[in-house]
Design an enzyme around this catalytic site. Structure first.
Site, PDB file in Angstrom:
ATOM      1  N   TYR A   1     -12.754  16.867   6.455  1.00 20.30           N
ATOM      2  CA  TYR A   1     -11.403  16.295   6.388  1.00 20.30           C
ATOM      3  C   TYR A   1     -11.364  14.914   7.019  1.00 20.30           C
ATOM      4  CZ  TYR A   1     -10.439  21.370   6.130  1.00 20.30           C
ATOM      5  OH  TYR A   1     -10.454  22.706   5.828  1.00 20.30           O
TER       6      TYR A   1
ATOM      7  N   GLU B   1       1.135   1.909  -6.646  1.00 26.40           N
ATOM      8  CA  GLU B   1       0.421   2.548  -7.751  1.00 26.40           C
ATOM      9  C   GLU B   1      -1.057   2.164  -7.710  1.00 26.40           C
ATOM     10  OE1 GLU B   1       4.694   1.976  -9.275  1.00 26.40           O
ATOM     11  OE2 GLU B   1       3.321   0.954  -7.904  1.00 26.40           O
TER      12      GLU B   1
ATOM     13  N   GLU C   1       6.748  -8.453   3.051  1.00 26.85           N
ATOM     14  CA  GLU C   1       5.999  -7.196   3.176  1.00 26.85           C
ATOM     15  C   GLU C   1       4.531  -7.482   3.507  1.00 26.85           C
ATOM     16  OE1 GLU C   1       7.764  -3.858   0.330  1.00 26.85           O
ATOM     17  OE2 GLU C   1       7.306  -5.700  -0.766  1.00 26.85           O
TER      18      GLU C   1
ATOM     19  N   LYS D   1       6.708   5.315   0.395  1.00 24.59           N
ATOM     20  CA  LYS D   1       7.103   4.001   0.918  1.00 24.59           C
ATOM     21  C   LYS D   1       8.594   4.071   1.269  1.00 24.59           C
ATOM     22  CE  LYS D   1       6.902  -0.920  -0.204  1.00 24.59           C
ATOM     23  NZ  LYS D   1       6.518  -1.930  -1.222  1.00 24.59           N
TER      24      LYS D   1
END
Length: 120
Positions: free
Chosen positions: A54, A74, A22, A100
């Site tokens: 934004y 997290e 990953e 994810k």
């Protein structure tokens, strides 16, 4: 009074995860942001100065999310939330959801996500 700004579906490629590949190959993530903010002045004035931009919120979230490798989404979500609160004092609280969908799980699923909420 609490009003909300929603930024949904921010698609970013990053190198987060516990599994070594990953960190080498990376994957696509999607981020949703919900900002609690008093928009009463902006609603009357019609001026960007009375709200948050934004594009600046997106730039901040993108910089924090892609600027380093996280093992856990997290941790990434917590850092995004903290950075937005630090940079935009008008924001009273924030909810960050990181999706994810290609998490390395030996199962058929459509999404894995984490939501973190932070307030001043």
């Amino acid at each position: 009074m609490t009003d909300r700004i929603f930024i949904k579906g921010l698609a970013l490629h990053a190198y987060h995860g516990v599994v070594p590949y990953e960190g080498r190959v990376g994957q696509s993530f999607t981020i949703d942001l919900v900002l609690d903010i008093d928009l009463s002045t902006a609603a009357r004035s019609d001026k960007v100065a009375d709200t948050v931009s934004y594009d600046q919120v997106v730039a901040t979230a993108t910089h924090v999310f892609t600027g380093q490798k996280y093992k856990l989404i997290e941790a990434a979500a917590g850092n995004v939330a903290d950075a937005v609160l630090a940079k935009f004092p008008r924001v009273n609280s924030i909810e960050v959801t990181i999706h994810k969908p290609h998490a390395p799980i030996a199962a058929t699923f459509s999404d894995v996500a984490v939501t973190i909420s932070r307030k001043r």
